[in-house]
Design an enzyme around this catalytic site. Structure first.
Site, PDB file in Angstrom:
ATOM      1  N   PRO A 255      49.156  38.612  29.688  1.00 57.63           N
ATOM      2  CA  PRO A 255      49.660  39.738  28.881  1.00 57.63           C
ATOM      3  C   PRO A 255      51.184  39.808  28.947  1.00 57.63           C
ATOM      4  CG  PRO A 255      47.976  40.462  30.462  1.00 57.63           C
ATOM      5  CD  PRO A 255      48.330  39.047  30.801  1.00 57.63           C
ATOM      6  N   GLU A 256      51.817  39.760  27.809  1.00 58.59           N
ATOM      7  CA  GLU A 256      53.269  39.866  27.736  1.00 58.59           C
ATOM      8  C   GLU A 256      53.629  41.262  27.238  1.00 58.59           C
ATOM      9  OE1 GLU A 256      55.358  37.773  28.837  1.00 58.59           O
ATOM     10  OE2 GLU A 256      54.239  35.917  29.051  1.00 58.59           O
TER      11      GLU A 256
ATOM     12  N   HIS B  32      34.525  41.878  37.089  1.00 58.55           N
ATOM     13  CA  HIS B  32      35.967  41.958  37.271  1.00 58.55           C
ATOM     14  C   HIS B  32      36.533  43.331  36.903  1.00 58.55           C
ATOM     15  CE1 HIS B  32      35.745  37.711  38.004  1.00 58.55           C
ATOM     16  NE2 HIS B  32      35.193  37.509  36.816  1.00 58.55           N
TER      17      HIS B  32
ATOM     18  N   ARG C 152      41.747  37.537  37.559  1.00 62.35           N
ATOM     19  CA  ARG C 152      42.490  36.769  38.565  1.00 62.35           C
ATOM     20  C   ARG C 152      43.142  37.636  39.635  1.00 62.35           C
ATOM     21  NH1 ARG C 152      45.870  32.214  35.564  1.00 62.35           N
ATOM     22  NH2 ARG C 152      46.273  31.661  37.745  1.00 62.35           N
TER      23      ARG C 152
ATOM     24  N   ARG D 107      77.961  31.074  32.842  1.00 65.85           N
ATOM     25  CA  ARG D 107      76.832  30.440  33.530  1.00 65.85           C
ATOM     26  C   ARG D 107      76.471  29.074  32.961  1.00 65.85           C
ATOM     27  NH1 ARG D 107      72.216  34.489  35.562  1.00 65.85           N
ATOM     28  NH2 ARG D 107      73.426  36.405  35.689  1.00 65.85           N
TER      29      ARG D 107
END
Ligand SMILES: [Zn+2]
Length: 271
Positions: free
Chosen positions: A2-3, A91, A110, A152
Protein backbone atom coordinates in the site's frame (compact mmCIF):
# COMPACT_ATOMS: atom_id res chain seq x y z
CA UNK A 1 2.51 -2.66 -1.02
CA UNK A 2 0.00 0.00 0.00
CA UNK A 3 1.41 3.35 -1.06
CA UNK A 4 0.20 6.85 -0.23
CA UNK A 5 -2.72 6.78 -2.72
CA UNK A 6 -3.93 3.44 -1.35
CA UNK A 7 -3.69 4.71 2.22
CA UNK A 8 -5.58 7.87 1.27
CA UNK A 9 -8.17 5.69 -0.46
CA UNK A 10 -8.45 3.59 2.70
CA UNK A 11 -8.97 6.77 4.71
CA UNK A 12 -11.75 7.94 2.42
CA UNK A 13 -13.21 4.45 2.33
CA UNK A 14 -13.50 3.89 6.07
CA UNK A 15 -14.13 7.43 7.35
CA UNK A 16 -17.86 7.73 6.46
CA UNK A 17 -18.59 4.42 8.22
CA UNK A 18 -16.90 5.20 11.54
CA UNK A 19 -16.47 8.96 12.00
CA UNK A 20 -18.38 10.28 15.02
CA UNK A 21 -19.09 6.79 16.33
CA UNK A 22 -18.14 5.49 19.78
CA UNK A 23 -15.71 2.64 20.25
CA UNK A 24 -17.29 -0.31 22.06
CA UNK A 25 -14.50 -2.88 22.05
CA UNK A 26 -11.13 -3.73 20.57
CA UNK A 27 -10.30 -7.33 19.76
CA UNK A 28 -6.63 -8.02 19.22
CA UNK A 29 -6.11 -11.52 17.85
CA UNK A 30 -2.45 -11.04 16.91
CA UNK A 31 -0.45 -8.32 18.68
CA UNK A 32 2.86 -9.20 17.02
CA UNK A 33 2.91 -6.77 14.13
CA UNK A 34 5.97 -4.73 13.09
CA UNK A 35 5.74 -3.19 16.55
CA UNK A 36 3.54 -4.83 19.20
CA UNK A 37 -0.04 -3.56 19.07
CA UNK A 38 -0.30 -1.01 21.91
CA UNK A 39 -1.49 -3.04 24.88
CA UNK A 40 -3.60 -0.24 26.33
CA UNK A 41 -5.96 0.25 23.37
CA UNK A 42 -8.39 -2.42 24.59
CA UNK A 43 -8.78 -0.55 27.88
CA UNK A 44 -8.52 3.02 26.72
CA UNK A 45 -10.61 3.15 23.51
CA UNK A 46 -14.02 1.80 24.56
CA UNK A 47 -16.36 4.67 25.38
CA UNK A 48 -14.38 7.19 23.33
CA UNK A 49 -15.81 8.89 20.26
CA UNK A 50 -13.83 8.87 17.02
CA UNK A 51 -13.41 12.53 16.14
CA UNK A 52 -11.17 12.46 13.08
CA UNK A 53 -9.76 10.13 10.44
CA UNK A 54 -6.67 11.73 8.97
CA UNK A 55 -3.52 10.73 7.15
CA UNK A 56 0.12 11.77 7.40
CA UNK A 57 2.35 10.08 4.85
CA UNK A 58 1.34 6.43 4.95
CA UNK A 59 0.06 6.62 8.53
CA UNK A 60 -3.63 6.81 9.31
CA UNK A 61 -4.48 8.86 12.38
CA UNK A 62 -7.73 7.98 14.11
CA UNK A 63 -8.30 10.77 16.58
CA UNK A 64 -10.23 9.81 19.73
CA UNK A 65 -10.93 11.95 22.79
CA UNK A 66 -7.80 11.29 24.85
CA UNK A 67 -5.38 10.32 22.14
CA UNK A 68 -4.79 9.02 18.65
CA UNK A 69 -4.65 5.56 17.15
CA UNK A 70 -1.82 5.42 14.60
CA UNK A 71 -2.35 2.74 11.96
CA UNK A 72 0.13 1.67 9.30
CA UNK A 73 -0.65 -0.91 6.62
CA UNK A 74 2.92 -2.16 6.30
CA UNK A 75 3.63 -4.38 3.27
CA UNK A 76 0.29 -6.09 2.88
CA UNK A 77 -2.24 -4.59 5.28
CA UNK A 78 -5.76 -3.48 4.54
CA UNK A 79 -8.70 -2.07 6.41
CA UNK A 80 -12.31 -2.82 5.78
CA UNK A 81 -15.70 -2.36 7.28
CA UNK A 82 -17.49 -5.57 8.19
CA UNK A 83 -20.66 -6.67 9.94
CA UNK A 84 -20.24 -8.07 13.47
CA UNK A 85 -21.38 -11.55 12.42
CA UNK A 86 -18.69 -11.89 9.76
CA UNK A 87 -16.13 -14.33 11.15
CA UNK A 88 -12.52 -13.17 11.11
CA UNK A 89 -10.09 -14.82 8.71
CA UNK A 90 -6.59 -16.01 9.44
CA UNK A 91 -4.94 -12.63 8.88
CA UNK A 92 -7.64 -10.44 10.47
CA UNK A 93 -5.49 -9.37 13.40
CA UNK A 94 -7.41 -6.52 15.02
CA UNK A 95 -11.10 -5.52 15.14
CA UNK A 96 -12.28 -2.12 16.29
CA UNK A 97 -15.95 -2.52 17.21
CA UNK A 98 -18.20 0.52 17.44
CA UNK A 99 -21.35 0.99 19.53
CA UNK A 100 -23.62 0.40 16.50
CA UNK A 101 -21.76 -2.89 15.78
CA UNK A 102 -19.86 -1.51 12.82
CA UNK A 103 -16.49 -3.28 12.75
CA UNK A 104 -13.28 -1.78 11.39
CA UNK A 105 -11.14 -4.81 10.62
CA UNK A 106 -7.35 -4.71 10.21
CA UNK A 107 -6.00 -7.49 8.01
CA UNK A 108 -2.26 -7.95 7.47
CA UNK A 109 -0.91 -11.15 5.99
CA UNK A 110 2.77 -10.27 6.39
CA UNK A 111 2.39 -8.50 9.75
CA UNK A 112 4.54 -5.48 8.91
CA UNK A 113 1.75 -3.09 9.87
CA UNK A 114 1.19 -1.21 13.11
CA UNK A 115 -1.58 -0.18 15.50
CA UNK A 116 -0.15 2.21 18.07
CA UNK A 117 -1.74 4.49 20.64
CA UNK A 118 -0.44 7.87 21.65
CA UNK A 119 -1.94 10.41 24.01
CA UNK A 120 0.50 13.08 22.79
CA UNK A 121 0.48 15.04 19.52
CA UNK A 122 0.62 12.26 16.89
CA UNK A 123 2.57 14.48 14.49
CA UNK A 124 5.38 14.57 17.08
CA UNK A 125 5.43 10.77 17.43
CA UNK A 126 8.93 9.43 16.67
CA UNK A 127 7.61 7.68 13.54
CA UNK A 128 6.06 10.86 12.15
CA UNK A 129 8.07 13.79 13.49
CA UNK A 130 10.83 13.65 10.88
CA UNK A 131 8.63 13.13 7.82
CA UNK A 132 8.97 15.51 4.90
CA UNK A 133 6.03 17.49 3.50
CA UNK A 134 3.00 15.94 1.83
CA UNK A 135 3.56 15.81 -1.96
CA UNK A 136 0.19 17.39 -2.73
CA UNK A 137 0.68 20.27 -0.29
CA UNK A 138 1.79 23.77 -1.29
CA UNK A 139 4.87 23.29 0.88
CA UNK A 140 6.20 20.74 -1.62
CA UNK A 141 7.25 22.53 -4.80
CA UNK A 142 10.21 22.89 -7.17
CA UNK A 143 12.00 25.43 -4.97
CA UNK A 144 11.73 23.13 -1.96
CA UNK A 145 12.97 20.13 -3.93
CA UNK A 146 15.88 22.10 -5.39
CA UNK A 147 16.86 23.37 -1.95
CA UNK A 148 16.83 19.85 -0.49
CA UNK A 149 18.79 18.48 -3.46
CA UNK A 150 21.50 21.06 -2.92
CA UNK A 151 24.77 19.76 -4.33
CA UNK A 152 23.95 16.13 -3.57
CA UNK A 153 25.54 13.49 -5.73
CA UNK A 154 22.95 10.84 -4.71
CA UNK A 155 20.64 10.03 -7.61
CA UNK A 156 17.40 11.94 -7.99
CA UNK A 157 15.27 8.81 -7.72
CA UNK A 158 16.65 8.03 -4.25
CA UNK A 159 16.10 11.65 -3.22
CA UNK A 160 12.40 11.74 -4.08
CA UNK A 161 11.88 8.32 -2.43
CA UNK A 162 13.36 9.56 0.86
CA UNK A 163 10.41 10.15 3.21
CA UNK A 164 12.43 12.79 5.07
CA UNK A 165 12.46 14.81 1.83
CA UNK A 166 8.87 14.15 0.73
CA UNK A 167 6.45 11.46 1.87
CA UNK A 168 4.60 8.99 -0.29
CA UNK A 169 6.75 8.71 -3.41
CA UNK A 170 7.17 4.93 -3.50
CA UNK A 171 9.13 2.97 -6.08
CA UNK A 172 6.40 2.82 -8.72
CA UNK A 173 5.46 6.49 -8.39
CA UNK A 174 9.12 7.57 -8.47
CA UNK A 175 9.71 5.81 -11.82
CA UNK A 176 6.47 7.15 -13.27
CA UNK A 177 7.10 10.73 -12.07
CA UNK A 178 10.64 10.79 -13.48
CA UNK A 179 9.35 9.54 -16.82
CA UNK A 180 6.64 12.20 -16.92
CA UNK A 181 9.23 14.85 -16.02
CA UNK A 182 11.69 13.56 -18.65
CA UNK A 183 14.48 13.14 -16.09
CA UNK A 184 16.73 10.06 -15.87
CA UNK A 185 16.47 8.31 -12.47
CA UNK A 186 20.26 8.00 -12.26
CA UNK A 187 21.02 11.72 -12.49
CA UNK A 188 22.80 13.24 -9.49
CA UNK A 189 20.13 15.17 -7.56
CA UNK A 190 22.29 18.28 -7.47
CA UNK A 191 22.74 18.28 -11.26
CA UNK A 192 19.12 19.02 -12.17
CA UNK A 193 18.27 22.40 -13.67
CA UNK A 194 15.56 24.61 -12.19
CA UNK A 195 13.19 23.74 -15.04
CA UNK A 196 13.76 20.03 -14.36
CA UNK A 197 12.90 20.48 -10.67
CA UNK A 198 9.77 22.31 -11.81
CA UNK A 199 8.76 19.48 -14.13
CA UNK A 200 9.55 16.84 -11.49
CA UNK A 201 7.63 18.48 -8.63
CA UNK A 202 4.65 18.95 -10.96
CA UNK A 203 4.92 15.34 -12.20
CA UNK A 204 4.93 13.94 -8.65
CA UNK A 205 1.77 15.90 -7.87
CA UNK A 206 0.13 14.77 -11.12
CA UNK A 207 1.01 11.07 -10.72
CA UNK A 208 -0.05 10.85 -7.05
CA UNK A 209 -3.14 12.99 -7.62
CA UNK A 210 -4.26 10.73 -10.46
CA UNK A 211 -3.69 7.60 -8.39
CA UNK A 212 -5.79 9.01 -5.54
CA UNK A 213 -8.50 9.98 -8.01
CA UNK A 214 -8.44 6.47 -9.46
CA UNK A 215 -8.68 4.98 -5.97
CA UNK A 216 -11.93 6.86 -5.52
CA UNK A 217 -13.58 4.46 -7.93
CA UNK A 218 -12.93 1.58 -5.51
CA UNK A 219 -14.45 3.10 -2.37
CA UNK A 220 -17.45 0.79 -2.37
CA UNK A 221 -15.07 -2.18 -2.03
CA UNK A 222 -14.40 -1.26 1.59
CA UNK A 223 -17.58 -2.94 2.66
CA UNK A 224 -17.80 -5.82 0.23
CA UNK A 225 -17.78 -9.35 1.53
CA UNK A 226 -14.70 -10.31 -0.43
CA UNK A 227 -12.78 -7.95 1.76
CA UNK A 228 -10.07 -7.09 -0.70
CA UNK A 229 -10.42 -3.37 -0.83
CA UNK A 230 -9.17 -0.67 -2.93
CA UNK A 231 -5.78 -1.53 -4.42
CA UNK A 232 -6.04 -0.58 -7.99
CA UNK A 233 -4.20 -1.22 -11.17
CA UNK A 234 -2.50 1.88 -12.44
CA UNK A 235 -2.07 2.77 -16.06
CA UNK A 236 1.71 2.67 -15.90
CA UNK A 237 3.97 4.32 -18.48
CA UNK A 238 7.27 2.63 -17.63
CA UNK A 239 7.12 0.74 -14.32
CA UNK A 240 7.16 -3.03 -14.86
CA UNK A 241 7.42 -2.58 -18.64
CA UNK A 242 11.09 -3.48 -19.18
CA UNK A 243 11.73 -4.32 -22.87
CA UNK A 244 8.28 -3.16 -23.95
CA UNK A 245 7.99 -0.14 -26.27
CA UNK A 246 7.90 3.31 -24.66
CA UNK A 247 4.38 4.69 -25.05
CA UNK A 248 5.85 7.97 -26.33
CA UNK A 249 8.76 7.01 -28.63
CA UNK A 250 8.54 3.18 -29.01
CA UNK A 251 12.12 2.68 -27.78
CA UNK A 252 12.27 -0.37 -25.45
CA UNK A 253 11.82 0.64 -21.81
CA UNK A 254 15.02 -0.04 -19.87
CA UNK A 255 15.45 -1.14 -16.32
CA UNK A 256 18.18 -1.30 -13.72
CA UNK A 257 18.50 -1.51 -9.96
CA UNK A 258 19.02 1.66 -7.97
CA UNK A 259 19.54 1.06 -4.26
CA UNK A 260 18.11 -2.50 -4.57
CA UNK A 261 14.91 -1.18 -6.16
CA UNK A 262 13.86 -1.93 -9.73
CA UNK A 263 13.87 1.25 -11.78
CA UNK A 264 12.33 1.69 -15.20
CA UNK A 265 12.98 4.51 -17.66
CA UNK A 266 13.12 5.44 -21.33
CA UNK A 267 16.66 6.25 -22.47
CA UNK A 268 15.32 8.49 -25.23
CA UNK A 269 12.53 10.43 -23.46
CA UNK A 270 14.45 10.95 -20.24
CA UNK A 271 17.67 12.99 -19.99
ZN1 LIG B 1 10.46 7.09 -24.86
Amino acid sequence: MPELPEVETSRRGIAPHILGKTFKAVEVREPRLRWPVSAEIGAVLPGQTLRSVERRGKYLLLGAETGTLILHLGMSGNLRITAPDQLPGKHDHVDFVFADDTVLRFNDQRKFGAALWTSADPLQHPLLAELGPEPLSAEFDAAYLQRRAGQRSACIKSLIMDSHIVVGVGNIYASESLFLAGVLPTRAAGSLQTTEFERLAAAIKTILGKAIEQGGTTLRDFTNAEGKPGYFKQALAVYGRGGEPCRTCAEPVRHLKIGQRASYYCGRCQR
